[in-house]
Write a protein that holds these residues in place. Structure first.
Motif, PDB file in Angstrom:
ATOM      1  N   LEU A  64       4.279   6.994   6.280  1.00 37.26           N
ATOM      2  CA  LEU A  64       4.366   6.494   4.900  1.00 37.26           C
ATOM      3  C   LEU A  64       3.964   5.032   4.818  1.00 37.26           C
ATOM      4  O   LEU A  64       3.338   4.602   3.835  1.00 37.26           O
ATOM      5  CB  LEU A  64       5.789   6.687   4.377  1.00 37.26           C
ATOM      6  CG  LEU A  64       6.223   8.137   4.120  1.00 37.26           C
ATOM      7  CD1 LEU A  64       7.717   8.216   3.869  1.00 37.26           C
ATOM      8  CD2 LEU A  64       5.459   8.712   2.941  1.00 37.26           C
ATOM      9  N   PHE A  65       4.307   4.261   5.821  1.00 41.12           N
ATOM     10  CA  PHE A  65       3.920   2.852   5.856  1.00 41.12           C
ATOM     11  C   PHE A  65       2.403   2.703   5.853  1.00 41.12           C
ATOM     12  O   PHE A  65       1.842   1.851   5.157  1.00 41.12           O
ATOM     13  CB  PHE A  65       4.527   2.190   7.088  1.00 41.12           C
ATOM     14  CG  PHE A  65       4.079   0.779   7.316  1.00 41.12           C
ATOM     15  CD1 PHE A  65       4.414  -0.228   6.430  1.00 41.12           C
ATOM     16  CD2 PHE A  65       3.319   0.461   8.427  1.00 41.12           C
ATOM     17  CE1 PHE A  65       3.995  -1.539   6.636  1.00 41.12           C
ATOM     18  CE2 PHE A  65       2.901  -0.837   8.659  1.00 41.12           C
ATOM     19  CZ  PHE A  65       3.238  -1.840   7.762  1.00 41.12           C
TER      20      PHE A  65
ATOM     21  N   SER B 122       0.854   3.882   2.461  1.00 41.73           N
ATOM     22  CA  SER B 122       1.047   2.948   1.351  1.00 41.73           C
ATOM     23  C   SER B 122      -0.176   2.058   1.170  1.00 41.73           C
ATOM     24  O   SER B 122      -0.532   1.701   0.047  1.00 41.73           O
ATOM     25  CB  SER B 122       2.290   2.093   1.603  1.00 41.73           C
ATOM     26  OG  SER B 122       2.101   1.255   2.740  1.00 41.73           O
TER      27      SER B 122
ATOM     28  N   MET C 109       6.852   3.803  -1.194  1.00 40.60           N
ATOM     29  CA  MET C 109       7.173   3.790   0.229  1.00 40.60           C
ATOM     30  C   MET C 109       8.680   3.866   0.448  1.00 40.60           C
ATOM     31  O   MET C 109       9.166   4.638   1.279  1.00 40.60           O
ATOM     32  CB  MET C 109       6.605   2.529   0.884  1.00 40.60           C
ATOM     33  CG  MET C 109       6.810   2.476   2.394  1.00 40.60           C
ATOM     34  SD  MET C 109       5.925   1.115   3.182  1.00 40.60           S
ATOM     35  CE  MET C 109       6.747  -0.290   2.422  1.00 40.60           C
TER      36      MET C 109
END
Length: 416
Positions: free
Chosen positions: A268-269, A272, A387
């Motif tokens: 997810l980081f 983003s 995020m």
């Protein structure tokens, strides 16, 4: 700055002895906290200034100190060296490097642009390198022999090193002779009486110690062989494998869920910066002006997202795969799951296929987290909000699975 602090902590952890006068600094060291169980054999609370302090408190305090020091050192270093001035040597060096390496960025590929944007422009290569170093360290640790603090476990491990593999008449005969030897040891120290003296006392203690050291593991081994004999099929078509090592890996729900959560959070980081950065600066409209631009852009970003999920899955799960491989190099992989006594399964699925299904299920869980992140970022369009929402949802899912004590391994075992 953070790398320098961690390097200094690692050096101090090596140089400072546990019983030395500077042991307080060692106890507050992150590396020592991580490896405390291997240091003591079993973990005991540390006594600092007369109060017992747990491993979690030590690690949290050390992490807070590292964060503060790294932030301060980074700010000071940037202020002294990275201010953009005509005479700054750092700016001149960076300018020269950009000029010499400019040909590398002269591409019209959207895939190259997306990867360059995430890894270079957003400097997420730092997180990737950190994860790579962790993977290398854990892979090395996975291949180091385990420290077995229980005598029965150590004895069982030693027996498995000699007997692992297909059951043969020679192995069964050896076990029968070993059982007679242990029974003879027990009879010898019992025959010396309850209160021997002198040399008899020393001899009794030696015999008792040898018997107690080996008998616990032999009982596990006997139960395993008896269980194999009761299962359908010839005993000579089955295998002796280190079931306790496999069960330790299969029942370690917490470790599996933590790995999945970290994989989801890191994915997810990276996502983003893949989906929201161009939207915030209006680049999506420019990239969409080419023929089939928006469709191409969606496909390329989906490829990048799946690539990130698969890459982080490999980095995080490789040490665990090496722990499986270390047991017996999969030499007993053809054992039926129904013949693994401790698993409680009845399937004819081979052990190697089951391990493959476990990792396939974990890969599916990683890809599922990736697809959830894509849908979230496309819908929310706000980098930080999406995020945090995605990481929070992944953490909640991991917490629920941990509460019910289940993961991919447990689900598969229940289905079998």
């Amino acid at each position: 700055a953070a790398a320098l602090v961690f390097a200094a902590e690692y050096v101090l952890d090596i140089l400072i002895p546990v019983s030395g006068t500077l042991n307080y600094f060692k106890c507050m060291n992150l590396f020592f906290c991580w490896d405390m169980k291997n240091t003591f054999g079993t973990y005991c609370n540390l006594n600092i200034f007369g109060f017992p302090v747990g491993k979690g408190c030590c690690a949290a305090a050390a992490a807070a100190v590292v964060c503060v020091l790294a932030a301060c050192m980074g700010a000071v270093f940037y202020a002294r060296t990275c201010q953009i001035t005509a005479e700054g040597w750092v700016a001149a060096l960076l300018g020269m490097l950009r000029e010499k390496c400019a040909f590398l960025t002269r591409h019209t590929s959207i895939l190259f642009y997306e990867l360059y944007k995430v890894f270079v422009q957003q400097k997420k290569w730092i997180a990737f390198v950190t994860l790579l170093i962790w993977c290398m360290y854990e892979s090395h640790t996975a291949l180091v022999p385990d420290i077995l603090t229980s005598m029965p476990d150590a004895s069982y491990y030693n027996y498995m090193r000699q007997l692992s593999g297909r059951v043969t008449e020679e192995k069964l005969a050896w076990m029968e002779a070993e059982g007679e030897r242990l029974a003879d040891l027990q009879a010898q120290f019992i025959a010396l009486g309850s209160h021997p003296k002198g040399d008899d006392y020393v001899l009794q203690m030696r015999l008792r110690s040898e018997y107690e050291t080996q008998s616990g593991g032999f009982v596990y081994l006997e139960d395993q062989v008896n269980g194999l004999k009761q299962r359908p099929g010839s005993i000579y078509e089955k295998y002796l494998l280190d079931e306790r090592a496999y069960m330790r890996l299969w029942t370690d729900v917490r470790h599996d869920l933590v790995l999945w959560f970290v994989s989801a959070a890191v994915t997810l980081f990276f996502l983003s910066g893949l989906y929201t950065a161009d939207h915030s600066c209006g680049m999506d409209q420019l990239l969409g002006t080419m023929l089939h631009g928006r469709k191409t852009l969606r496909i390329v970003r989906l490829r990048c997202a799946v690539l990130f999920a698969a890459l982080f899955y490999v980095l995080l799960e490789l040490p665990l795969f090496l722990r499986y491989w270390k047991i017996d190099h999969f030499s007993t992989g053809m054992q039926r799951m129904g013949d693994v006594i401790s698993a409680g399964a009845e399937s004819s699925l081979p052990l190697a296929a089951f391990v493959g299904l476990v990792f396939a299920g974990k890969l599916a869980a990683a890809v599922l987290a990736c697809l959830f992140g894509i849908a979230l970022f496309v819908k929310v369009r706000n980098k930080m909000a999406a995020m945090l929402l995605g990481i929070g949802a992944a953490g909640l899912a991991a917490a629920l699975f941990y509460y019910f004590g289940t993961d991919v391994c447990i689900l598969l075992l229940r289905r079998l």
